[in-house]
Each structure stands twice: as structure tokens, then as C-alpha cells.
Design a protein around this motif. Structure first.
Motif, PDB file in Angstrom:
ATOM      1  N   SER A   1       7.890 -13.567   8.700  1.00 28.26           N
ATOM      2  CA  SER A   1       8.408 -13.311   7.351  1.00 28.26           C
ATOM      3  C   SER A   1       7.486 -13.835   6.265  1.00 28.26           C
ATOM      4  CB  SER A   1       9.768 -13.954   7.193  1.00 28.26           C
ATOM      5  OG  SER A   1       9.636 -15.371   7.181  1.00 28.26           O
ATOM      6  N   GLY A   2       6.575 -14.705   6.655  1.00 26.72           N
ATOM      7  CA  GLY A   2       5.714 -15.363   5.670  1.00 26.72           C
ATOM      8  C   GLY A   2       6.285 -16.662   5.146  1.00 26.72           C
ATOM      9  N   GLY A   3       7.487 -17.025   5.615  1.00 28.27           N
ATOM     10  CA  GLY A   3       8.131 -18.218   5.105  1.00 28.27           C
ATOM     11  C   GLY A   3       7.584 -19.515   5.644  1.00 28.27           C
ATOM     12  N   ASN A   4       6.937 -19.459   6.793  1.00 26.66           N
ATOM     13  CA  ASN A   4       6.356 -20.657   7.399  1.00 26.66           C
ATOM     14  C   ASN A   4       4.850 -20.478   7.542  1.00 26.66           C
ATOM     15  OD1 ASN A   4       8.870 -21.995   7.865  1.00 26.66           O
ATOM     16  ND2 ASN A   4       9.204 -20.633   9.591  1.00 26.66           N
ATOM     17  N   THR A   5       4.119 -21.468   7.082  1.00 31.25           N
ATOM     18  CA  THR A   5       2.667 -21.456   7.203  1.00 31.25           C
ATOM     19  C   THR A   5       2.182 -22.792   7.737  1.00 31.25           C
ATOM     20  OG1 THR A   5       2.350 -22.193   4.923  1.00 31.25           O
ATOM     21  CG2 THR A   5       2.361 -19.811   5.315  1.00 31.25           C
ATOM     22  N   ASN A   6       0.998 -22.780   8.298  1.00 30.69           N
ATOM     23  CA  ASN A   6       0.400 -23.999   8.817  1.00 30.69           C
ATOM     24  C   ASN A   6      -1.098 -23.939   8.602  1.00 30.69           C
ATOM     25  OD1 ASN A   6      -0.950 -25.543  11.320  1.00 30.69           O
ATOM     26  ND2 ASN A   6       1.016 -26.486  10.824  1.00 30.69           N
ATOM     27  N   TYR A   7      -1.700 -25.109   8.379  1.00 27.08           N
ATOM     28  CA  TYR A   7      -3.143 -25.178   8.147  1.00 27.08           C
ATOM     29  C   TYR A   7      -3.757 -26.302   8.952  1.00 27.08           C
ATOM     30  CZ  TYR A   7      -1.934 -22.302   4.127  1.00 27.08           C
ATOM     31  OH  TYR A   7      -1.456 -21.295   3.324  1.00 27.08           O
ATOM     32  N   ALA A   8      -4.949 -26.063   9.443  1.00 29.40           N
ATOM     33  CA  ALA A   8      -5.709 -27.142  10.056  1.00 29.40           C
ATOM     34  C   ALA A   8      -6.050 -28.172   8.981  1.00 29.40           C
ATOM     35  CB  ALA A   8      -6.992 -26.592  10.673  1.00 29.40           C
ATOM     36  N   ASP A   9      -6.142 -29.430   9.375  1.00 26.00           N
ATOM     37  CA  ASP A   9      -6.434 -30.486   8.416  1.00 26.00           C
ATOM     38  C   ASP A   9      -7.728 -30.230   7.655  1.00 26.00           C
ATOM     39  OD1 ASP A   9      -5.119 -33.230  10.447  1.00 26.00           O
ATOM     40  OD2 ASP A   9      -4.129 -31.825   9.086  1.00 26.00           O
ATOM     41  N   SER A  10      -8.689 -29.614   8.309  1.00 23.56           N
ATOM     42  CA  SER A  10      -9.996 -29.403   7.703  1.00 23.56           C
ATOM     43  C   SER A  10      -9.974 -28.400   6.546  1.00 23.56           C
ATOM     44  CB  SER A  10     -11.002 -28.928   8.758  1.00 23.56           C
ATOM     45  OG  SER A  10     -10.547 -27.726   9.357  1.00 23.56           O
ATOM     46  N   VAL A  11      -8.918 -27.588   6.458  1.00 25.84           N
ATOM     47  CA  VAL A  11      -8.863 -26.569   5.403  1.00 25.84           C
ATOM     48  C   VAL A  11      -7.672 -26.747   4.486  1.00 25.84           C
ATOM     49  CG1 VAL A  11     -10.014 -24.946   6.956  1.00 25.84           C
ATOM     50  CG2 VAL A  11      -7.518 -24.838   6.688  1.00 25.84           C
ATOM     51  N   LYS A  12      -6.827 -27.699   4.789  1.00 31.98           N
ATOM     52  CA  LYS A  12      -5.611 -27.898   4.004  1.00 31.98           C
ATOM     53  C   LYS A  12      -5.966 -28.186   2.544  1.00 31.98           C
ATOM     54  CE  LYS A  12      -2.575 -29.693   6.611  1.00 31.98           C
ATOM     55  NZ  LYS A  12      -1.789 -30.650   7.429  1.00 31.98           N
ATOM     56  N   GLY A  13      -5.274 -27.492   1.646  1.00 31.80           N
ATOM     57  CA  GLY A  13      -5.539 -27.651   0.216  1.00 31.80           C
ATOM     58  C   GLY A  13      -6.624 -26.739  -0.320  1.00 31.80           C
ATOM     59  N   ARG A  14      -7.368 -26.109   0.568  1.00 38.50           N
ATOM     60  CA  ARG A  14      -8.454 -25.204   0.142  1.00 38.50           C
ATOM     61  C   ARG A  14      -8.179 -23.751   0.537  1.00 38.50           C
ATOM     62  NH1 ARG A  14     -13.349 -25.681   2.341  1.00 38.50           N
ATOM     63  NH2 ARG A  14     -12.595 -26.555   4.315  1.00 38.50           N
ATOM     64  N   PHE A  15      -7.527 -23.551   1.667  1.00 31.96           N
ATOM     65  CA  PHE A  15      -7.255 -22.205   2.169  1.00 31.96           C
ATOM     66  C   PHE A  15      -5.771 -21.883   1.972  1.00 31.96           C
ATOM     67  CE2 PHE A  15     -10.806 -21.809   5.618  1.00 31.96           C
ATOM     68  CZ  PHE A  15     -11.751 -22.189   4.674  1.00 31.96           C
ATOM     69  N   THR A  16      -5.499 -20.602   1.732  1.00 37.85           N
ATOM     70  CA  THR A  16      -4.120 -20.132   1.611  1.00 37.85           C
ATOM     71  C   THR A  16      -3.956 -18.847   2.405  1.00 37.85           C
ATOM     72  OG1 THR A  16      -3.948 -21.053  -0.628  1.00 37.85           O
ATOM     73  CG2 THR A  16      -2.291 -19.435   0.033  1.00 37.85           C
ATOM     74  N   ILE A  17      -2.986 -18.854   3.303  1.00 42.58           N
ATOM     75  CA  ILE A  17      -2.679 -17.660   4.081  1.00 42.58           C
ATOM     76  C   ILE A  17      -1.483 -16.963   3.446  1.00 42.58           C
ATOM     77  CG2 ILE A  17      -1.139 -18.860   5.702  1.00 42.58           C
ATOM     78  CD1 ILE A  17      -2.312 -17.086   7.927  1.00 42.58           C
ATOM     79  N   SER A  18      -1.507 -15.638   3.466  1.00 38.40           N
ATOM     80  CA  SER A  18      -0.396 -14.863   2.931  1.00 38.40           C
ATOM     81  C   SER A  18      -0.352 -13.530   3.654  1.00 38.40           C
ATOM     82  CB  SER A  18      -0.549 -14.657   1.419  1.00 38.40           C
ATOM     83  OG  SER A  18      -1.732 -13.927   1.125  1.00 38.40           O
ATOM     84  N   ARG A  19       0.738 -12.823   3.467  1.00 39.21           N
ATOM     85  CA  ARG A  19       0.851 -11.523   4.119  1.00 39.21           C
ATOM     86  C   ARG A  19       1.583 -10.557   3.200  1.00 39.21           C
ATOM     87  NH1 ARG A  19       3.372 -12.441   9.674  1.00 39.21           N
ATOM     88  NH2 ARG A  19       3.283 -10.146   9.765  1.00 39.21           N
ATOM     89  N   ASP A  20       1.229  -9.291   3.336  1.00 44.73           N
ATOM     90  CA  ASP A  20       1.887  -8.211   2.631  1.00 44.73           C
ATOM     91  C   ASP A  20       2.286  -7.199   3.697  1.00 44.73           C
ATOM     92  OD1 ASP A  20       2.681  -6.026   1.149  1.00 44.73           O
ATOM     93  OD2 ASP A  20       1.114  -6.247  -0.353  1.00 44.73           O
ATOM     94  N   ASN A  21       3.503  -7.305   4.171  1.00 40.00           N
ATOM     95  CA  ASN A  21       3.929  -6.435   5.264  1.00 40.00           C
ATOM     96  C   ASN A  21       3.959  -4.967   4.845  1.00 40.00           C
ATOM     97  OD1 ASN A  21       4.093  -8.593   7.015  1.00 40.00           O
ATOM     98  ND2 ASN A  21       6.326  -8.769   6.896  1.00 40.00           N
TER      99      ASN A  21
END
Length: 124
Positions: free
Chosen positions: A54-74
């Protein structure tokens, strides 16, 4: 033919930004959680980020947290990875993958489909 296709990679200077896209063909991404992985030269592939169906839950590796953003457009059958403040150590081939679950982690065997990868090079 069922496939994922990544795009948006390229050469960027340190501190720059890129947006990667992962488009599906032959199937709908609505039923899949999506992960982004990367593999740098001489290193094992590692998980970067993942997003639930649904896009409601996301997770990031520590090395990219705060710099990368994942999103989706179904509606567009596409998942994105926005990468800001890029560093030379972000240089790698980036892959997206689809897992038939509501949410997912970085365990590769859970993923059914993989893209061919897109090269990201961060260098001055």
C-alpha cells in the motif's frame, strides 16, 4: 513477459540527486511489496529500501536513512527511489525487486521478480 525495468541512473557529483524508477510490465505491482537493492564493485548486494504493497510502510538501510525516499504510484505501476545528498560510496548498480507479500524485508529469496539494474555513479 513479466519484467521490472529500472531507469534514472547516471553520473552525478557528490551532493547531487537522482530519482530511480522501477516500472513493471506484464503484471501489476498492486499485489507486491517492492525492494531496492544495490551492488557496488567487489561487494555483495545489499538492501537499500523497501515499501509495502500500500505504500504505508517503508524501511531504509542505515547508510541511506534521511537521504533516500522510496515511494510508489500504483496507478502508474511504478516505484521510485529519490536519492539526495549522494556520496561516492553510493556508487553501485541499483536493482528493484518485487515480493508477493503485503510487506517485506531484504531477504532476497522472498522476491519473485528482479530488474536488470541501473548504474549510479557518484563522482566529481
Amino acid at each position: 513477459q513479466l519484467q521490472l525495468v529500472e531507469s534514472g541512473g547516471g553520473l552525478v557529483q557528490p551532493g547531487g540527486s537522482l530519482r530511480l524508477s522501477c516500472a513493471a510490465s506484464g503484471f501489476t505491482l498492486d499485489y507486491y511489496a517492492i525492494g531496492w537493492f544495490r551492488q557496488a564493485p567487489g561487494k555483495e548486494r545489499e538492501g537499500v529500501s523497501c515499501i509495502s504493497r500500500s505504500g504505508g510502510n517503508t524501511n531504509y538501510a542505515d547508510s541511506v536513512k534521511g537521504r533516500f525516499t522510496i515511494s510508489r504510484d500504483n496507478a502508474k505501476n511504478t516505484v521510485y527511489l529519490r536519492m539526495n545528498s549522494l556520496k561516492p560510496e553510493d556508487t553501485a548498480i541499483y536493482y528493484c525487486a518485487a515480493a508477493p507479500y503485503y510487506t517485506v524485508d531484504y531477504v532476497e529469496r522472498r522476491y519473485n521478480y528482479w530488474g536488470q539494474g541501473t548504474q549510479v555513479t557518484v563522482s566529481s
